[in-house]
Design an enzyme around this catalytic site. Structure first.
Site, PDB file in Angstrom:
ATOM      1  CG  ASN A 154      -1.762   1.137   1.493  1.00 36.21           C
ATOM      2  OD1 ASN A 154      -1.712   2.073   0.535  1.00 36.21           O
ATOM      3  ND2 ASN A 154      -2.412   1.400   2.678  1.00 36.21           N
ATOM      4  CE  LYS A 163      -0.368   2.986   4.907  1.00 34.86           C
ATOM      5  NZ  LYS A 163      -0.256   3.118   6.226  1.00 34.86           N
ATOM      6  CG  HIS A 206      -5.901   1.754   5.562  1.00 36.38           C
ATOM      7  ND1 HIS A 206      -5.072   2.662   6.750  1.00 36.38           N
ATOM      8  CD2 HIS A 206      -4.887   0.839   5.349  1.00 36.38           C
ATOM      9  CE1 HIS A 206      -3.933   2.173   7.069  1.00 36.38           C
ATOM     10  NE2 HIS A 206      -3.840   1.424   6.121  1.00 36.38           N
ATOM     11  CD  GLU A 216      -2.880   5.348   7.188  1.00 37.86           C
ATOM     12  OE1 GLU A 216      -2.939   5.385   6.048  1.00 37.86           O
ATOM     13  OE2 GLU A 216      -1.814   4.781   7.697  1.00 37.86           O
ATOM     14  CD  GLU A 225      -3.276  -2.912   7.814  1.00 40.07           C
ATOM     15  OE1 GLU A 225      -1.958  -2.760   7.334  1.00 40.07           O
ATOM     16  OE2 GLU A 225      -3.732  -1.710   7.353  1.00 40.07           O
ATOM     17  N   GLY A 266       2.575   2.215  10.885  1.00 43.16           N
ATOM     18  CA  GLY A 266       3.551   3.211  10.577  1.00 43.16           C
ATOM     19  C   GLY A 266       4.275   3.694  11.909  1.00 43.16           C
ATOM     20  CB  SER A 316       5.416  -1.862  12.059  1.00 40.52           C
ATOM     21  OG  SER A 316       5.048  -0.436  12.288  1.00 40.52           O
TER      22      SER A 316
HETATM   23  P1  PGA Z   1       2.937   0.032   7.719  1.00 40.23           P
HETATM   24  O1  PGA Z   1       1.562   0.323   7.267  1.00 40.23           O
HETATM   25  O2  PGA Z   1       3.490  -1.269   6.956  1.00 40.23           O
HETATM   26  O3  PGA Z   1       3.819   1.402   7.120  1.00 40.23           O
HETATM   27  O4  PGA Z   1       2.903   0.086   9.222  1.00 40.23           O
HETATM   28  C1  PGA Z   1       0.789  -0.723   7.088  1.00 40.23           C
HETATM   29  C2  PGA Z   1      -0.615  -0.417   6.464  1.00 40.23           C
HETATM   30  O5  PGA Z   1      -1.138   1.112   6.728  1.00 40.23           O
HETATM   31  O6  PGA Z   1      -1.368  -0.951   5.783  1.00 40.23           O
END
Ligand code: PGA
Length: 242
Positions: free
Chosen positions: A10, A12, A93, A95, A164, A170, A205
């Site tokens: 992803n 983003k 997601h 976010e 997740e 992140g 992560s």
């Molecule tokens: P990350 O993000 O690997 O940077 O923690 C995972 C995600 O948001 O799908």
């Protein structure tokens, strides 16, 4: 059992057009192992350009879709429009769920819209650190799963679930492989009969150093990778861990 291993990247809201094209070229330098799906999720605006650079092995998806089929929804993109460019879409997601702007009900409708258009949705679920520490993580994730299943319909197996935990996204603080396994097993149980055929991913992560520990778990069928998917060498190392 009909579950494939899936490694999803992803991107983003990252990459210029040139960076996106360089990244997809670099990612395609190494072969994808047999039995593994590798799917890249670039920003909407680069989907077509990245799609044109794809060779056989790597697949393409979008980072979100509208729950609506068409109409006056400025800035939204329908599942049917996305279907013209690719086969996959991420919905729910964290976010996008953040601050309550996407409810369980809306995420369910997005998953249903994706399935109806012929896309495979990767529906994301996961709890906050407060929810985990108060011992309510399973109840919270369970209700997220129920909303997705209710909207998707009783017989649909054409979807993927990504666990997740919000606190791992992140942050560099990943879930332990045991915790990821425990929640993915819980999710599989909640999927009922579908659990045999629906892949459940871990995300949060993920880096080359921890990828194989997750992939070794019985109920972790793949990984949703954010930050490490923006560096070709790291992403390829994660794919190589399959
Ligand atoms: P990350 O993000 O690997 O940077 O923690 C995972 C995600 O948001 O799908």
């Amino acid at each position: 059992m009909n579950r494939r291993i899936l490694i999803a990247g992803n991107w983003k809201m990252n990459t210029t057009r040139n960076e996106a094209l360089q990244l997809i070229t670099a990612i395609q330098q190494a072969p994808v192992p047999d039995g593994v799906d590798v799917v890249i999720f670039p920003p909407f605006v680069w989907l077509e350009a990245v799609g044109r650079s794809l060779r056989d092995q790597v697949q393409l998806g979008a980072q979100d879709c509208s729950a609506e089929a068409r109409g006056a929804f400025t800035g939204q993109v329908s599942a049917e429009q996305i279907r013209e460019l690719c086969d996959w879409v991420i919905v729910g997601h964290s976010e996008r769920r953040r601050d309550g702007s996407e409810s369980n009900e809306l995420v369910g409708r997005k998953a249903a819209a994706a399935i109806a258009a012929g896309l495979t949705p990767i529906a994301c679920v996961g709890e906050s650190i407060e929810t985990r520490e108060s011992g309510r993580a399973e109840a919270f994730v369970g209700s997220q799963i129920d909303a997705i299943l209710e909207a998707a319909g009783p017989d649909t197996t054409d979807l993927v679930i990504a666990y997740e935990p919000i606190w791992a996204i992140g942050t560099g603080v990943s879930a332990t492989a045991d915790d990821a396994q425990a929640m993915c097993a819980f999710i599989r149980g909640r999927l009922g009969r579908r659990g045999e055929n629906v892949s459940v991913l871990y995300g949060g992560s993920v880096v080359p150093e921890n990828a194989s520990a997750y992939l070794a778990q019985n109920d972790v069928d793949g990984l949703l990778v954010g930050g490490a998917s923006l560096k070709a060498d790291q992403f390829l190392a994660i794919v190589g861990a399959c």
